[in-house]
Design a protein around this motif. Structure first.
Motif, PDB file in Angstrom:
ATOM      1  N   LEU B  42       0.834  -1.207   0.000  1.00 36.93           N
ATOM      2  CA  LEU B  42       0.000   0.000   0.000  1.00 36.93           C
ATOM      3  C   LEU B  42       0.865   1.251   0.000  1.00 36.93           C
ATOM      4  O   LEU B  42       0.570   2.225  -0.701  1.00 36.93           O
ATOM      5  N   LYS B  43       1.941   1.205   0.771  1.00 36.22           N
ATOM      6  CA  LYS B  43       2.811   2.378   0.893  1.00 36.22           C
ATOM      7  C   LYS B  43       3.403   2.767  -0.454  1.00 36.22           C
ATOM      8  O   LYS B  43       3.453   3.939  -0.814  1.00 36.22           O
ATOM      9  N   TYR B  44       3.863   1.774  -1.215  1.00 35.95           N
ATOM     10  CA  TYR B  44       4.498   2.066  -2.498  1.00 35.95           C
ATOM     11  C   TYR B  44       3.505   2.010  -3.660  1.00 35.95           C
ATOM     12  O   TYR B  44       3.893   2.122  -4.818  1.00 35.95           O
ATOM     13  N   GLY B  45       2.233   1.802  -3.345  1.00 35.25           N
ATOM     14  CA  GLY B  45       1.205   1.777  -4.396  1.00 35.25           C
ATOM     15  C   GLY B  45       1.380   0.632  -5.374  1.00 35.25           C
ATOM     16  O   GLY B  45       0.960   0.717  -6.532  1.00 35.25           O
ATOM     17  N   ILE B  46       1.994  -0.466  -4.918  1.00 29.52           N
ATOM     18  CA  ILE B  46       2.279  -1.594  -5.815  1.00 29.52           C
ATOM     19  C   ILE B  46       0.992  -2.157  -6.417  1.00 29.52           C
ATOM     20  O   ILE B  46       0.940  -2.488  -7.603  1.00 29.52           O
ATOM     21  N   ASP B  47      -0.067  -2.218  -5.603  1.00 28.14           N
ATOM     22  CA  ASP B  47      -1.332  -2.794  -6.097  1.00 28.14           C
ATOM     23  C   ASP B  47      -1.858  -2.034  -7.313  1.00 28.14           C
ATOM     24  O   ASP B  47      -2.462  -2.609  -8.207  1.00 28.14           O
ATOM     25  N   GLU B  48      -1.595  -0.720  -7.348  1.00 28.29           N
ATOM     26  CA  GLU B  48      -2.136   0.085  -8.454  1.00 28.29           C
ATOM     27  C   GLU B  48      -1.288  -0.005  -9.719  1.00 28.29           C
ATOM     28  O   GLU B  48      -1.744   0.346 -10.807  1.00 28.29           O
ATOM     29  N   LEU B  49      -0.044  -0.453  -9.565  1.00 20.30           N
ATOM     30  CA  LEU B  49       0.846  -0.537 -10.722  1.00 20.30           C
ATOM     31  C   LEU B  49       0.764  -1.888 -11.429  1.00 20.30           C
ATOM     32  O   LEU B  49       1.245  -2.057 -12.544  1.00 20.30           O
ATOM     33  N   LEU B  50       0.138  -2.848 -10.744  1.00 14.78           N
ATOM     34  CA  LEU B  50       0.068  -4.195 -11.309  1.00 14.78           C
ATOM     35  C   LEU B  50      -1.027  -4.277 -12.368  1.00 14.78           C
ATOM     36  O   LEU B  50      -1.971  -3.483 -12.355  1.00 14.78           O
ATOM     37  N   PRO B  51      -0.935  -5.247 -13.262  1.00 13.29           N
ATOM     38  CA  PRO B  51      -2.017  -5.441 -14.227  1.00 13.29           C
ATOM     39  C   PRO B  51      -3.329  -5.744 -13.492  1.00 13.29           C
ATOM     40  O   PRO B  51      -3.301  -6.338 -12.411  1.00 13.29           O
ATOM     41  N   LYS B  52      -4.449  -5.331 -14.116  1.00 11.56           N
ATOM     42  CA  LYS B  52      -5.739  -5.497 -13.424  1.00 11.56           C
ATOM     43  C   LYS B  52      -6.083  -6.970 -13.199  1.00 11.56           C
ATOM     44  O   LYS B  52      -6.901  -7.307 -12.358  1.00 11.56           O
ATOM     45  N   GLU B  53      -5.412  -7.844 -13.915  1.00 13.18           N
ATOM     46  CA  GLU B  53      -5.672  -9.283 -13.742  1.00 13.18           C
ATOM     47  C   GLU B  53      -5.202  -9.796 -12.376  1.00 13.18           C
ATOM     48  O   GLU B  53      -5.660 -10.837 -11.923  1.00 13.18           O
ATOM     49  N   ILE B  54      -4.266  -9.082 -11.763  1.00 13.31           N
ATOM     50  CA  ILE B  54      -3.728  -9.578 -10.486  1.00 13.31           C
ATOM     51  C   ILE B  54      -4.460  -8.936  -9.321  1.00 13.31           C
ATOM     52  O   ILE B  54      -4.491  -7.719  -9.174  1.00 13.31           O
ATOM     53  N   ASN B  55      -5.071  -9.779  -8.512  1.00 13.99           N
ATOM     54  CA  ASN B  55      -5.765  -9.311  -7.316  1.00 13.99           C
ATOM     55  C   ASN B  55      -4.962  -9.745  -6.098  1.00 13.99           C
ATOM     56  O   ASN B  55      -4.769 -10.934  -5.874  1.00 13.99           O
ATOM     57  N   LEU B  56      -4.472  -8.763  -5.336  1.00 15.41           N
ATOM     58  CA  LEU B  56      -3.716  -9.105  -4.131  1.00 15.41           C
ATOM     59  C   LEU B  56      -4.676  -9.227  -2.954  1.00 15.41           C
ATOM     60  O   LEU B  56      -5.464  -8.329  -2.685  1.00 15.41           O
TER      61      LEU B  56
END
Ligand code: SF4
Lengths: 77, 364
Positions: B42-56
């Motif tokens: 969350l801190k580095y915004g990794i979830d937003e940079l990943l392809p939409k296919e990947i759900n963490l």
């Protein structure tokens, strides 16, 4: 609370087997850390420290491999 | 700082993210087990940079969050005692019990102290022979050897005024409980690197085989997490289910045998309640009979106390990856880090608090 951070051993202060402690620098901030779980640790080694205890010595060779792997991934198209 | 800064390099991160985009062809649910990893994501915004296919999916890996409410009540009961110095890691102080929290007890004038290490608590016991010193021993397998060593030290030094209130939890049984659930959506696992420094990853080899699921032992810096995701995706896309070790600079397959020796000397496996989830078989550590004089629950006669949790907090569903914090109706309004209703909002490693810190702020 699970935070564990890498630090460099500056000085080993001998102690009894389970009380062996060392001065460890975390980017300049020096703390006393129990190193009895890493009996092979030497001055200059980097350790992963958690709640005042070193849990492992960082393997510099493995760290280098990880960096090489990362470089490779970037290069493959 | 060496071994830290190079794993935060944004150029390398960009390349890794591009590589992940190139490799993904289907939708995948990947669970990062550890709250420290959730926090980094969350801190580095990794979830937003990943392809939409990947759900963490954010796993149950925050010991503060899963400490059952009755343990907090027991801690409060013990700490509200003139003769006690109650020692705890800082993040336990604001976790709500059924009526109050340790911070309010401290404000009432009772001696509640934040310590950095269990050894500090042993030293306080040595200096204050007329007081009872109780240490709140929470944590995963990472913290168990230090907490065990504190009891061992107290025993060797003949201290009779030191006990621990133990609420230790073990990761693999919780992972199995999640994978066994009929609601399970998890298809790949990022195993918690620091737990594995102690435990190694032999246990995960059984999990990968039994559940046909890829497991990547992963570190905590942004590049570690991105590489862990990349390795996990490669396995998923190629239908491989093995354990790989991204965090090899710190984790060996056998873990730290010496640390486990002391842990097994003092602690043994027991069933343990997880806050929000319920009891999971063989998922905790308790003090062995040999060392029971260091067990605060026995000393203070609190073994039998138990209590139901409130239903308002949805942290149990979050910890199992069934909903996200923003799906909880009180998230960000009635429940904030200043006024947490559940444990996942208290600890900075809790998913609700990480979302509040890095997502709500951005929206405002
Ligand atoms: S937002 Fe608060 S009440 Fe809702 S699940 Fe998270 S901790 Fe519980």
């Amino acid at each position: 609370m699970c935070l564990a951070v890498p630090g460099k051993i500056l000085e080993i202060i001998e102690g009894e087997e389970l009380l062996k402690i060392a001065k460890v620098s975390f980017g300049g901030a020096v703390k006393v850390i129990n190193i009895s779980f890493v009996p092979d640790a030497k001055i200059g080694d980097y350790v992963i420290a958690h709640v005042g205890f070193a849990l492992n010595i960082i393997d510099e060779e493995e760290a280098q491999k990880t960096m090489d792997y990362l470089r490779q991934i970037g290069d493959i198209k | 700082m060496k071994f830290l800064d190079e794993y935060r390099d944004s150029e390398k991160a960009k390349k890794l993210i591009e590589a992940i985009h190139r490799r993904v062809s289907k939708n995948w649910n990947i669970m990062e087990i550890c709250g420290g990893q959730t926090h980094s994501i969350l801190k580095y915004g990794i979830d937003e940079l990943l392809p939409k296919e990947i759900n963490l999916i954010h796993g149950p890996g925050c010991p503060v969050c899963v400490t059952p409410i009755e343990k907090i009540d027991k801690a409060i009961e013990i700490a509200s005692n003139q003769n006690v110095i109650f020692c705890s890691y800082g993040d336990m102080l604001r976790v709500p019990g059924s009526h109050t929290d340790l911070l309010k007890i401290k404000a009432q004038g009772f001696d509640v102290r934040i310590v950095y290490s269990p050894v500090d608590a042993v030293n306080i016991a040595k200096k204050n022979p007329e007081k009872e010193i109780v240490f709140f021993a929470v944590g995963f397998e990472t913290t168990a050897p230090p907490n065990a060593l504190a009891i061992f030290m107290a025993h060797q030094q003949g201290l009779i005024n030191f006990t621990e209130l133990v609420s230790h939890v073990c990761v693999p049984p919780a992972i199995k409980a999640i994978l066994d659930s009929i609601n399970n959506r998890v298809q790949g696992l990022l195993a918690a690197g620091h737990v594995c420094t102690v435990m190694g990853f032999k246990e995960y080899e059984d999990i990968a085989k039994r559940y046909k699921i890829p497991v990547v032992v992963t570190g905590f810096e942004p590049l570690d997490i991105l590489q862990g995701i990349y390795m996990c995706i490669l396995q998923l896309e190629n239908d491989i289910n093995i354990v790989e070790n991204q965090y090899s600079r710190a984790v060996k397959r056998e873990g730290n045998v010496k640390a486990r020796e002391i842990m097994n000397e003092v602690f043994e496996i027991c069933d343990r309640k997880w806050r929000g989830i319920g009891e999971i078989k063989d998922s905790g550590f308790k003090i062995k009979v040999k060392y029971e004089e260091y067990d605060a629950e026995i000393k203070f006669g609190l073994e039998d106390y138990s209590i139901e949790e409130s239903k308002e907090c949805k942290s149990g569903l979050i910890l199992q990856g069934l909903i996200k914090p923003v799906d909880c109706s009180v998230f960000g309004n009635k429940c904030t880090p200043e006024h947490p209703l559940g444990a996942t909002m208290v600890s900075s490693e809790g998913a609700c608090s990480a979302y509040y810190l890095y997502k709500e702020k951005k929206l405002q």
